[in-house]
Design a protein around this motif. Structure first.
Motif, PDB file in Angstrom:
ATOM      1  N   PRO A 161      35.506  49.189  45.146  1.00 24.24           N
ATOM      2  CA  PRO A 161      35.865  48.053  45.396  1.00 24.24           C
ATOM      3  C   PRO A 161      37.132  48.194  43.870  1.00 24.24           C
ATOM      4  O   PRO A 161      38.429  47.439  44.138  1.00 24.24           O
ATOM      5  N   GLN A 162      36.867  48.037  42.847  1.00 19.89           N
ATOM      6  CA  GLN A 162      37.467  48.214  41.671  1.00 19.89           C
ATOM      7  C   GLN A 162      38.559  49.268  41.447  1.00 19.89           C
ATOM      8  O   GLN A 162      39.986  48.742  41.549  1.00 19.89           O
ATOM      9  N   ALA A 163      37.784  50.323  42.304  1.00 18.11           N
ATOM     10  CA  ALA A 163      38.735  52.062  42.167  1.00 18.11           C
ATOM     11  C   ALA A 163      40.321  51.219  43.291  1.00 18.11           C
ATOM     12  O   ALA A 163      41.653  51.701  42.641  1.00 18.11           O
ATOM     13  N   MET A 164      39.703  50.456  44.861  1.00 17.98           N
ATOM     14  CA  MET A 164      40.581  50.591  45.423  1.00 17.98           C
ATOM     15  C   MET A 164      41.716  49.241  44.730  1.00 17.98           C
ATOM     16  O   MET A 164      43.080  49.447  44.810  1.00 17.98           O
ATOM     17  N   ALA A 165      40.816  48.255  43.775  1.00 23.78           N
ATOM     18  CA  ALA A 165      42.032  47.279  43.013  1.00 23.78           C
ATOM     19  C   ALA A 165      43.086  48.369  42.320  1.00 23.78           C
ATOM     20  O   ALA A 165      43.838  47.148  42.281  1.00 23.78           O
ATOM     21  N   TYR A 166      42.146  48.469  41.899  1.00 22.98           N
ATOM     22  CA  TYR A 166      42.884  48.956  40.275  1.00 22.98           C
ATOM     23  C   TYR A 166      44.065  50.454  40.615  1.00 22.98           C
ATOM     24  O   TYR A 166      45.210  50.572  39.760  1.00 22.98           O
ATOM     25  N   ALA A 167      43.531  50.977  41.841  1.00 26.08           N
ATOM     26  CA  ALA A 167      45.216  51.564  42.388  1.00 26.08           C
ATOM     27  C   ALA A 167      46.211  50.745  42.652  1.00 26.08           C
ATOM     28  O   ALA A 167      47.620  50.579  42.623  1.00 26.08           O
ATOM     29  N   LEU A 168      45.875  49.352  43.595  1.00 28.43           N
ATOM     30  CA  LEU A 168      46.940  48.151  43.631  1.00 28.43           C
ATOM     31  C   LEU A 168      47.773  48.040  42.332  1.00 28.43           C
ATOM     32  O   LEU A 168      48.526  47.968  42.227  1.00 28.43           O
ATOM     33  N   ILE A 169      46.957  47.577  41.725  1.00 28.80           N
ATOM     34  CA  ILE A 169      47.943  47.387  40.279  1.00 28.80           C
ATOM     35  C   ILE A 169      48.903  48.107  39.815  1.00 28.80           C
ATOM     36  O   ILE A 169      49.532  48.286  39.688  1.00 28.80           O
ATOM     37  N   ALA A 170      48.461  49.987  40.131  1.00 28.86           N
ATOM     38  CA  ALA A 170      49.194  50.892  39.402  1.00 28.86           C
ATOM     39  C   ALA A 170      50.223  51.107  40.103  1.00 28.86           C
ATOM     40  O   ALA A 170      51.116  52.001  39.994  1.00 28.86           O
ATOM     41  N   GLY A 171      50.554  50.454  41.650  1.00 27.99           N
ATOM     42  CA  GLY A 171      51.139  50.743  42.407  1.00 27.99           C
ATOM     43  C   GLY A 171      51.336  52.116  43.344  1.00 27.99           C
ATOM     44  O   GLY A 171      52.508  52.301  43.880  1.00 27.99           O
TER      45      GLY A 171
END
Length: 413
Positions: free
Chosen positions: A32-42
């Motif tokens: 879940p963190q990996a998906m969320a952090y990709a969202l941060i990076a756009g």
């Protein structure tokens, strides 16, 4: 330098059991963190998942710390977003090629730092600068997720100042999607309650994963995440993640963007090393392990370099996943390899289900992460320590919000 596979020296069944348990526990939060952090990076969530496989595995094989878990982090993802902000977000192919090239540049810089034994340069980035950086990163993280949390589209473009874009999005944008708002608020409440239960009763730290499962089930049960005949959903979902492994890919080099990317890569390389070395040092203080810092720097570089060629988001040492790894009883670096392997298996088996995770739920988790990103005790101490320290914190934080994070680091230094 000791053998990269020295992790297996004097290895026994007890250590293997401890590493497997810790690796499985870390994997539960890595996905879940990996998906969320990709969202941060756009960028697409799959590139965050690929990072949790490639960057995590390579750093664990070649690293020095027995407990450090590498991969995508919130701070690095924010720097990635800042570094790519000059590109047209609608040109997805160009954006992704720049992302991969950025990873290669970050890895190359970190490898050069290790080869020339320049790791001591990270000492010139004082704690006050890091505190100011983290404060501005937390604020930017929260601001950046407001649109996803209320289910509207971002207004403006990457050339606008972040506060101006947030103003346009909130007050001159689309109407609030109350279904998305329900999911994001639910995610925040669940994340807080479950974390308290985990801490009180010493339960496995799978609270973030449970939050995403519960909110995804709610959205699916009410039909909010189910596409209609035109492919439209009531709430925005993560999107399709292919059930396949990251493939080798040589990033396309655009000379016109190389200068801008190099500027961001330098900041990411140094902040990434500070994150990784600080976490390694903190855990080693409790375990008594002697860390080879130059070897760890080389591992960070090799991981990001390989990640750039395997379509991964640049990464660094993760405070939350490393702490979970240590608290779960990990004995060696093999736990990081187990975590990467588990994320790989989950990707291959459950990729079709990952698309139903609502972006509003990820945004809710990231809002909670933003608050946890700030060490308020250290921030208060730095502001009270001296005018010099307070000035460094404030200047770094203000530049981070007003300009961008990589410039904030350089100005602070």
């Amino acid at each position: 330098m000791p053998s990269a596979l020295g992790v297996f020296e004097n290895y026994d069944a007890l250590k293997a059991r401890r590493d497997i348990v810790a690796g499985l526990t870390v994997a539960a939060i890595s996905l879940p963190q990996a998906m969320a952090y990709a969202l941060i990076a756009g960028v697409d969530p799959k590139y965050g998942v690929y990072s949790a496989i490639v960057v995590t595995a390579i750093a664990s094989i070649f690293g020095s710390s027995s407990h450090l878990i590498n991969g995508p982090t919130s701070a690095i993802s924010l720097l990635v977003f800042s570094s790519l902000a000059f590109l047209d977000p609608e040109n997805r192919t160009g954006l992704f090629e720049a992302l991969f090239l950025l990873g290669v540049l970050v890895g190359a810089i970190q490898i050069l730092i290790a080869v020339f034994k320049l790791g001591d340069l990270t000492r010139y980035i004082s704690e006050s600068v890091v505190i100011g950086f983290m404060a501005s990163a937390a604020l930017l993280l929260a601001i950046g997720q407001l649109a996803n949390a209320i289910g509207v589209r971002d207004k403006g473009d990457g050339h606008m100042q972040v506060l101006q874009r947030a103003w346009l999005t909130l007050f001159h944008g689309d109407a609030v999607n109350y279904r998305a708002l329900v999911l994001s608020v639910s995610a925040v409440v669940l994340a807080i309650l479950l974390r308290r239960l985990v801490q009180r009763y010493g339960l496995p730290q799978i609270d973030m994963l449970l939050v995403l499962i519960v909110t995804a089930v709610i959205a699916y049960a009410y039909g909010w995440s189910v596409p209609d005949g035109t492919g439209h959903t009531d709430v925005k979902i993560s999107g399709k993640i292919p059930a396949s492994l990251p493939e080798f890919h040589i990033p396309e080099v655009q000379v016109s963007t190389l200068g801008e990317l190099s500027h961001g890569a330098l900041a990411i390389a140094f902040i990434g090393l500070i994150e990784a070395l600080s976490i390694s040092k903190a855990i080693a203080h409790h375990t008594g392990q002697q860390i080879d810092y130059n070897r760890q720097i080389l591992a960070e570089g090799l991981a990001n370099l390989a990640g750039g060629f395997f379509q991964s988001l640049p990464g660094s040492g993760s405070l939350s996943r490393s702490a979970i790894n240590y608290q779960s009883g990990a004995a060696t670096r093999f736990s990081g390899i187990v975590s990467a392997a588990t994320v790989t298996i989950a990707l291959l088996l459950f990729a079709p289900l990952l698309r139903y995770i609502p972006q509003a739920a990820l945004a809710g988790l990231l809002l909670v992460t933003a608050v946890r990103l700030v060490d308020f005790r250290r921030l208060s101490y730095a502001l009270k320590a001296s005018r010099y320290d307070a000035g460094l914190v404030i200047i770094t934080a203000v530049v981070g919000v007003a300009v961008d994070l990589d410039t904030a680091v350089l100005v602070g230094v």
